[in-house]
Design a protein around this motif. Structure first.
Motif, PDB file in Angstrom:
ATOM      1  N   GLY A 107     -14.831 -36.047  20.202  1.00 44.72           N
ATOM      2  CA  GLY A 107     -14.997 -34.713  20.767  1.00 44.72           C
ATOM      3  C   GLY A 107     -15.626 -34.746  22.136  1.00 44.72           C
ATOM      4  N   VAL A 108     -16.675 -35.562  22.305  1.00 40.28           N
ATOM      5  CA  VAL A 108     -17.309 -35.703  23.616  1.00 40.28           C
ATOM      6  C   VAL A 108     -16.306 -36.226  24.638  1.00 40.28           C
ATOM      7  N   ILE A 109     -15.518 -37.226  24.247  1.00 44.83           N
ATOM      8  CA  ILE A 109     -14.531 -37.811  25.159  1.00 44.83           C
ATOM      9  C   ILE A 109     -13.508 -36.759  25.588  1.00 44.83           C
ATOM     10  N   LEU A 110     -13.052 -35.930  24.652  1.00 48.12           N
ATOM     11  CA  LEU A 110     -12.062 -34.908  24.990  1.00 48.12           C
ATOM     12  C   LEU A 110     -12.640 -33.843  25.923  1.00 48.12           C
ATOM     13  N   VAL A 111     -13.909 -33.465  25.720  1.00 45.36           N
ATOM     14  CA  VAL A 111     -14.534 -32.494  26.614  1.00 45.36           C
ATOM     15  C   VAL A 111     -14.679 -33.086  28.013  1.00 45.36           C
ATOM     16  N   VAL A 112     -15.057 -34.363  28.101  1.00 39.54           N
ATOM     17  CA  VAL A 112     -15.174 -35.031  29.396  1.00 39.54           C
ATOM     18  C   VAL A 112     -13.821 -35.059  30.111  1.00 39.54           C
ATOM     19  N   ILE A 113     -12.759 -35.412  29.371  1.00 36.79           N
ATOM     20  CA  ILE A 113     -11.420 -35.460  29.965  1.00 36.79           C
ATOM     21  C   ILE A 113     -11.006 -34.070  30.444  1.00 36.79           C
ATOM     22  N   ALA A 114     -11.280 -33.052  29.627  1.00 35.52           N
ATOM     23  CA  ALA A 114     -10.925 -31.681  30.023  1.00 35.52           C
ATOM     24  C   ALA A 114     -11.667 -31.270  31.280  1.00 35.52           C
ATOM     25  N   GLY A 115     -12.952 -31.596  31.347  1.00 35.00           N
ATOM     26  CA  GLY A 115     -13.734 -31.236  32.538  1.00 35.00           C
ATOM     27  C   GLY A 115     -13.230 -31.932  33.782  1.00 35.00           C
ATOM     28  N   ALA A 116     -12.930 -33.224  33.671  1.00 33.78           N
ATOM     29  CA  ALA A 116     -12.446 -33.972  34.831  1.00 33.78           C
ATOM     30  C   ALA A 116     -11.094 -33.436  35.288  1.00 33.78           C
ATOM     31  N   GLY A 117     -10.214 -33.172  34.328  1.00 31.95           N
ATOM     32  CA  GLY A 117      -8.889 -32.686  34.698  1.00 31.95           C
ATOM     33  C   GLY A 117      -8.918 -31.291  35.299  1.00 31.95           C
ATOM     34  N   ALA A 118      -9.761 -30.432  34.752  1.00 30.27           N
ATOM     35  CA  ALA A 118      -9.791 -29.038  35.215  1.00 30.27           C
ATOM     36  C   ALA A 118     -10.462 -28.884  36.559  1.00 30.27           C
ATOM     37  N   THR A 119     -11.406 -29.744  36.888  1.00 28.11           N
ATOM     38  CA  THR A 119     -12.173 -29.559  38.122  1.00 28.11           C
ATOM     39  C   THR A 119     -11.672 -30.384  39.292  1.00 28.11           C
ATOM     40  N   ARG A 120     -10.677 -31.231  39.081  1.00 31.72           N
ATOM     41  CA  ARG A 120     -10.205 -32.067  40.196  1.00 31.72           C
ATOM     42  C   ARG A 120      -9.702 -31.230  41.360  1.00 31.72           C
ATOM     43  N   THR A 121      -9.056 -30.101  41.046  1.00 28.05           N
ATOM     44  CA  THR A 121      -8.538 -29.239  42.111  1.00 28.05           C
ATOM     45  C   THR A 121      -9.207 -27.876  42.088  1.00 28.05           C
ATOM     46  N   GLY A 122     -10.430 -27.798  41.525  1.00 34.52           N
ATOM     47  CA  GLY A 122     -11.061 -26.507  41.348  1.00 34.52           C
ATOM     48  C   GLY A 122     -12.027 -26.118  42.428  1.00 34.52           C
ATOM     49  N   GLY A 123     -12.174 -26.907  43.475  1.00 34.30           N
ATOM     50  CA  GLY A 123     -13.209 -26.619  44.455  1.00 34.30           C
ATOM     51  C   GLY A 123     -12.679 -25.989  45.717  1.00 34.30           C
ATOM     52  N   ARG A 124     -13.524 -25.959  46.719  1.00 31.86           N
ATOM     53  CA  ARG A 124     -13.130 -25.442  48.017  1.00 31.86           C
ATOM     54  C   ARG A 124     -12.144 -26.398  48.660  1.00 31.86           C
TER      55      ARG A 124
END
Length: 303
Positions: free
Chosen positions: A250-267
């Motif tokens: 579960g921790v690994i999946l949350v980490v993967i989701a966070g990395a994938g979702a935020t790669r293009t989420g910034g300015r």
């Protein structure tokens, strides 16, 4: 700096957990934040004239959500493993990224949802309900913390914004903790909490402020997605909290989701931050010119 901040805060949290038996979760958080606020006031010495009115309000709101984030997370860490609490708390930053424009990142929500199910193990009541609620409350506060940190970091130079928000957080946390927990504090514990305040609050929060001036929000968010994994490691090494197979996945999946979702989420570029800072400085200079300087020979008025 971002990696150092995450490692520092998670080490400090792991070292704080054994103190719950003496101070309680709320007392530990309250004393830590009170020391952190005092340290920032002494080190930075912010002055009211350094802030526009709305920026001072943003700093105060940042202090409020910081207090909520730390208090709620400590309450959750007292009831569920550190890695699980950190992964659930990370749903706050993940939600910020998923709710931003651009539907492509929403595909990572499925990974996060599966990760949360594995962390909570609802099929056999594998998590304390109060601990789950506190962790989700901390997640909501962390989402607000990210948004307000970006605003304060853009509008206020240096660490002056942090030197206002942390004392506000310290006062709020101390007021919450004082009636029930702080009466159990001893001088050795007070000094230990001073060290933990420097390690797990002043140092990492300062590093995060500085890192956000050098990274886009997307890059910073990608790095922050590693924090649940760091918390899992700290829980194993410091507290001996070895997760079962399902929570570990579960921790690994949350980490993967966070990395994938935020790669293009910034300015789009770091220059966007510099532009906002330049506008804030120009506005401050205009305000300063509008106020006549007092004669230096005029005696100061004592309150």
């Amino acid at each position: 700096m971002a990696m150092a901040a995450m490692s520092s805060v998670q080490l400090g949290l792991a070292l704080s957990v054994p103190l719950f038996a003496q101070l309680g979760a709320v007392g530990t958080a309250g004393l830590r934040l009170a020391w952190a606020g005092l340290l920032m006031l002494v080190l930075i010495r912010p002055r009211p004239r350094d802030f526009a009115g709305r920026d001072l309000l943003a700093c105060a709101l940042l202090g409020l959500v910081t207090a909520g984030m730390v208090l709620l997370f400590m309450l959750s860490a007292a009831r569920i493993p550190l890695g699980t609490a950190s992964a659930l708390e990370f749903l706050g930053p993940l939600a910020v990224s998923l709710l931003r424009p651009g539907g492509g990142r929403r595909r990572w929500a499925a990974s996060a949802a599966v990760g949360v199910v594995l962390l909570t193990e609802p099929w056999h009541g594998g998590i304390d309900p109060a601990g789950l609620g506190f962790a989700l409350g901390a997640a909501a506060c962390w989402a607000g913390y990210i948004l307000l940190t970006q605003r304060v970091g853009d509008r206020v130079t240096g660490l002056k914004g942090l030197a206002v928000s942390l004392p506000v957080a310290g006062v709020i946390a101390a007021l919450v903790a004082a009636p029930s927990e702080l009466g159990h504090a001893t001088w050795p514990l007070v000094l230990v909490m001073l060290g933990l305040a420097a390690l797990s609050t002043v140092l990492p929060f300062s590093l995060e402020f500085l890192a956000l001036r050098r990274l886009t929000a997307g890059a910073f968010g990608t790095l922050m997605s590693l924090e649940p994994a760091i918390a899992l490691v700290m829980g194993i090494l410091v507290l001996g909290q070895i997760p079962g197979p399902a929570p570990a996945v579960g921790v690994i999946l949350v980490v993967i989701a966070g990395a994938g979702a935020t790669r293009t989420g910034g300015r789009e570029t770091a220059e966007a931050t510099e532009t906002v800072e330049a506008e804030a400085e120009a506005e401050a200079e205009t305000d300063a010119e509008a106020v006549p300087e007092r004669d230096v020979r005029e005696p100061a008025l004592c309150a």
